[in-house]
Design a protein around this motif. Structure first.
Motif, PDB file in Angstrom:
ATOM      1  N   GLY A 102       0.858  -1.172   0.000  1.00  0.00           N
ATOM      2  CA  GLY A 102       0.000   0.000   0.000  1.00  0.00           C
ATOM      3  C   GLY A 102       0.896   1.224   0.000  1.00  0.00           C
ATOM      4  O   GLY A 102       1.385   1.566  -1.075  1.00  0.00           O
ATOM      5  N   LYS A 105      -3.658   1.885   0.789  1.00  0.00           N
ATOM      6  CA  LYS A 105      -4.239   2.245  -0.515  1.00  0.00           C
ATOM      7  C   LYS A 105      -4.379   1.011  -1.400  1.00  0.00           C
ATOM      8  O   LYS A 105      -3.673   0.025  -1.216  1.00  0.00           O
ATOM      9  CB  LYS A 105      -3.381   3.291  -1.221  1.00  0.00           C
ATOM     10  CG  LYS A 105      -1.956   2.851  -1.495  1.00  0.00           C
ATOM     11  CD  LYS A 105      -1.151   3.935  -2.211  1.00  0.00           C
ATOM     12  CE  LYS A 105      -0.958   5.193  -1.413  1.00  0.00           C
ATOM     13  NZ  LYS A 105      -0.018   5.043  -0.259  1.00  0.00           N
ATOM     14  N   GLY A 106      -5.302   1.132  -2.338  1.00  0.00           N
ATOM     15  CA  GLY A 106      -5.400   0.132  -3.386  1.00  0.00           C
ATOM     16  C   GLY A 106      -5.878  -1.226  -2.897  1.00  0.00           C
ATOM     17  O   GLY A 106      -6.644  -1.336  -1.933  1.00  0.00           O
ATOM     18  N   VAL A 107      -5.427  -2.248  -3.610  1.00  0.00           N
ATOM     19  CA  VAL A 107      -5.927  -3.615  -3.422  1.00  0.00           C
ATOM     20  C   VAL A 107      -5.861  -4.071  -1.969  1.00  0.00           C
ATOM     21  O   VAL A 107      -6.837  -4.625  -1.449  1.00  0.00           O
ATOM     22  CB  VAL A 107      -5.118  -4.574  -4.331  1.00  0.00           C
ATOM     23  CG1 VAL A 107      -5.362  -6.025  -3.959  1.00  0.00           C
ATOM     24  CG2 VAL A 107      -5.464  -4.320  -5.799  1.00  0.00           C
ATOM     25  N   VAL A 108      -4.732  -3.880  -1.304  1.00  0.00           N
ATOM     26  CA  VAL A 108      -4.622  -4.414   0.064  1.00  0.00           C
ATOM     27  C   VAL A 108      -5.464  -3.616   1.047  1.00  0.00           C
ATOM     28  O   VAL A 108      -6.008  -4.178   2.013  1.00  0.00           O
ATOM     29  CB  VAL A 108      -3.150  -4.494   0.552  1.00  0.00           C
ATOM     30  CG1 VAL A 108      -2.409  -5.577  -0.229  1.00  0.00           C
ATOM     31  CG2 VAL A 108      -2.424  -3.156   0.465  1.00  0.00           C
ATOM     32  N   MET A 110      -8.320  -2.019   0.355  1.00  0.00           N
ATOM     33  CA  MET A 110      -9.716  -2.386   0.123  1.00  0.00           C
ATOM     34  C   MET A 110     -10.014  -3.766   0.709  1.00  0.00           C
ATOM     35  O   MET A 110     -11.114  -4.011   1.230  1.00  0.00           O
ATOM     36  CB  MET A 110     -10.015  -2.328  -1.377  1.00  0.00           C
ATOM     37  CG  MET A 110      -9.972  -0.899  -1.931  1.00  0.00           C
ATOM     38  SD  MET A 110      -9.652  -0.829  -3.729  1.00  0.00           S
ATOM     39  CE  MET A 110     -11.225  -1.370  -4.373  1.00  0.00           C
ATOM     40  N   HIS A 303      -8.237   7.340  -1.568  1.00  0.00           N
ATOM     41  CA  HIS A 303      -7.896   6.029  -1.015  1.00  0.00           C
ATOM     42  C   HIS A 303      -7.762   5.958   0.488  1.00  0.00           C
ATOM     43  O   HIS A 303      -7.681   4.857   1.024  1.00  0.00           O
ATOM     44  CB  HIS A 303      -6.641   5.477  -1.690  1.00  0.00           C
ATOM     45  CG  HIS A 303      -5.443   6.367  -1.615  1.00  0.00           C
ATOM     46  ND1 HIS A 303      -5.129   7.267  -2.591  1.00  0.00           N
ATOM     47  CD2 HIS A 303      -4.481   6.501  -0.684  1.00  0.00           C
ATOM     48  CE1 HIS A 303      -4.020   7.909  -2.265  1.00  0.00           C
ATOM     49  NE2 HIS A 303      -3.615   7.467  -1.114  1.00  0.00           N
TER      50      HIS A 303
END
Lengths: 435, 435
Positions: A102, A105-108, A110, A303
């Motif tokens: 991160g 932020k982003g994929v992890v 979320m 984010h």
């Protein structure tokens, strides 16, 4: 025997919305609304449901991330988890090795948010209350303990938050009665998808007014001449008394945004949403200065709370658009609601997609009862897609969300839909692949 | 027959660095330096290597992301790819469905960057040149065509970039001769990991000076009394003429950072690195105003060019720390180098980890030849870890990086190391698990 988390199932569920261009915008002409769908199960047979909204391709990446983080929940005592979801949020977000991916932020991030939300769903089910009511029943001290203030104190301290929450106590009973009687204002994006033709646009605009909406939203940013024509049709269809927001979905740089909005300003747009990169705090501030009195809105791709803090510090936004599934779950959204209240900026949640309306209504209603204390200039986005797949779908009456009454966060998808739309092996996808 | 990409292999490779606390800092006491390692293969038997640096747990998430994006490369004509890696970068970063998972940040953005870098490695190998020399041989027009200016034009236009590149043409031949003769300045972080004891700290500080380094770096932020003691030991060990940077790895909020740096300022720190959240542009600006003349540095977690743009616009940093694997690959780093040059701020690349030194040296050397035109106050970070696993490891002489001469981006890991450290089934991990 201590009740513990016994399993975390994570499913890849995709709805083929691109086939009718529902949800089409300037940056995303063909979205397939999807989710990394989460089911926590306990040794006593209880469940908590959560999801991370996605847009089709790449959902398998989000599923992989949720599965990796879910290992931190297995075997955890449920009493501890539901008593303090903030402790879990800190562990998930702060893992010293995973945070490189991160951070926050982003994929992890979320994925962490999806799991945290599933724990709140479990907590609200055990309490026998809808989440908005569970949250509104917490004391200011309990709420503040759920927030990570590490990077926020230059704008919002624990003491600031306590004072905001305490000052919102007055009149809460009356507000809850009004909420239960009248619901919470909604706005609709249903008329304005970029892929719809002019006749459909005009018809849906008129239907929105008839249905009681006072704010509608149009997607813009594909082609300026088209936008001018569509905006004229929309204004003509709804009349001067209805607010029309426009949404560029990040298609522009700062100079383009300013130029384009000067052309559209003749039709009295209420806000311009995502005029440029969601990361560009200073860019939003520049756009806002140039396009006033048109308001600037953003948030569905913002984010974390550090970014919202700066959007507020820089005077970059008139409208804060929280999203239930972008940040680190309910806990980080509590921080964002308090930041917005501290700066006196209204929150108009982003929704639509899969389940975003269902989840985020709880946060907006909690905000009304316990933080901002008002619904003035506040609306939850509403899009009439995919609600039929939810066990406890949102209910809209005369342009307003009715308060959910079932225990939990309204995140549960009906089993038949999970089976039908599972990707890639559910029958809806297997059939399409064969055809 | 047209040469095409025939396969993209992605491996999870982890080195157990936490066993000796190499790399330990305030936010990450036990890192296992790792990589999602990428090998492109072509129908003609050529290869391109790339990697995304990671820190242990979660590498499997990055591997999943690279595998998902890699589908966009399979079957692509190699001549087209290597002639215009920017077109690939736009496709990878701009995918209309996957961008919801970023956009342009975190797991999916780093995956795109790893693939873009692998294509540049392939391009440089085919050209028979080290990447720094390939890049320096492109015309200003060719370089500008490799950059996505969509969100940058309020700070840097295509025309600005062309002018910067053209004005750096003078003296380039002489600079290349100096680079090949003397190398590029390095600084070392080897002495200052937080997990090392005082005797090891003092010994490594003295060794760094003897080895020719003019700047060393210490990790701080665990405990103020410890930091004061360690900073005193380091200053005493290196004397007044050596620069000492300190690095808090984001442990502080803005008020904490200012308070803590006031205490450390007695030892003449050169820069404070990552004083707070990498997302906090305005926070860095506030810290910088408060701690001057101590410089503020950040970048290893700064997720894209839009964030670097704002750090520069806000006067938030004195030192831009690019990272080869954080952003969308060589192309986005070209934009960041040009932004830094436009604002007159020196670039001191982040390195260490796995392969970061090997990759990023090419970008710093290109910057010296073709963008900034100077090495004044510029240093590439150097950490003496894990270079033995690379086919073309960095070479350090008297505190300077020697220019690599082998074709490519120096990203290739030796096959025996890939086999030994593959996670979880390589013998180094399988043995540890059995023990």
């Amino acid at each position: 025997m201590t009740e513990r988390i016994s399993s975390v199932d994570v499913l890849d569920v995709r709805f083929p919305t691109s086939r009718h261009r529902d949800g089409s915008d300037a940056m995303n002409p063909f979205p397939d609304y999807s989710a990394a769908y989460i089911v926590l199960r306990t040794t006593a047979g209880a469940e908590g449901h959560g999801l991370v909204f996605t847009v089709g391709r790449g959902t398998e990446i989000e599923v992989a991330a949720v599965r990796s983080l879910a290992a931190m929940l297995i075997g955890q005592p449920v009493d501890d988890l539901v008593a303090d979801p903030g402790a879990l949020a800190r562990r998930l977000v702060g893992d010293s090795q995973i945070r490189w991916l991160g951070p926050e932020k982003g994929v992890v991030h979320m994925a962490a948010g999806g799991l945290v939300n599933a724990v709140w769903d479990l907590a609200a089910r055990r309490a026998g209350r809808p989440l908005w009511k569970l949250l509104a029943g917490l004391t200011p001290e309990e709420l503040v303990a759920q927030i990570d203030f590490r990077y926020l104190r230059d704008a919002l301290t624990e003491q600031d938050a306590l004072e905001l929450l305490r000052s919102a106590a007055a009149g809460r009973g009356e507000r809850e009665r009004r909420l239960l009687g009248e619901g919470y204002p909604a706005y609709t994006t249903t008329p304005g998808w970029l892929g719809y033709d002019d006749d459909k646009l005009a018809r849906l605009c008129r239907e929105a007014v008839t249905a009681g909406y006072e704010l509608i939203k149009l997607k813009v940013g594909g082609n300026l001449a088209d936008d001018v024509r569509r905006m004229a049709i929309a204004r003509d269809s709804v009349g001067p008394g209805i607010r029309i927001a426009v949404d560029a979905n990040q298609i522009w740089g700062v100079p383009d945004a300013i130029r384009w909005m000067r052309e559209l300003s003749h039709f009295d747009p209420y806000w311009i949403e995502e005029p440029t990169s969601p990361d560009d705090v200073l860019g939003h501030a520049a756009v806002r200065r140039a396009v006033a009195p048109v308001k600037v809105a953003t948030g569905e791709h913002v984010h974390n709370a550090v970014m919202f803090k700066q959007l507020l510090q820089a005077g970059a936004v008139d409208v804060v658009q929280i999203d239930a599934c972008r940040v680190g779950g309910v806990n980080e959204n509590l921080a964002i609601l308090l930041l917005a209240a501290r700066f006196g900026v209204p929150v108009c949640p982003h929704a639509g997609g899969v389940g975003l309306c269902e989840l985020v209504q709880h946060l907006a209603m909690f905000d009304y009862l316990a933080v901002s204390g008002t619904t003035d200039d506040r609306y939850i986005e509403y899009v009439d897609h995919l609600h039929e797949h939810f066990v406890d779908p949102v209910r809209i009456r005369r342009g307003r969300y009715l308060a959910p009454t079932a225990p939990g966060m309204s995140a549960q998808i009906v089993p038949a839909s999970l089976a039908a739309f599972r990707f890639p092996d559910g029958p809806e996808w297997a059939t399409a692949a064969a055809a």
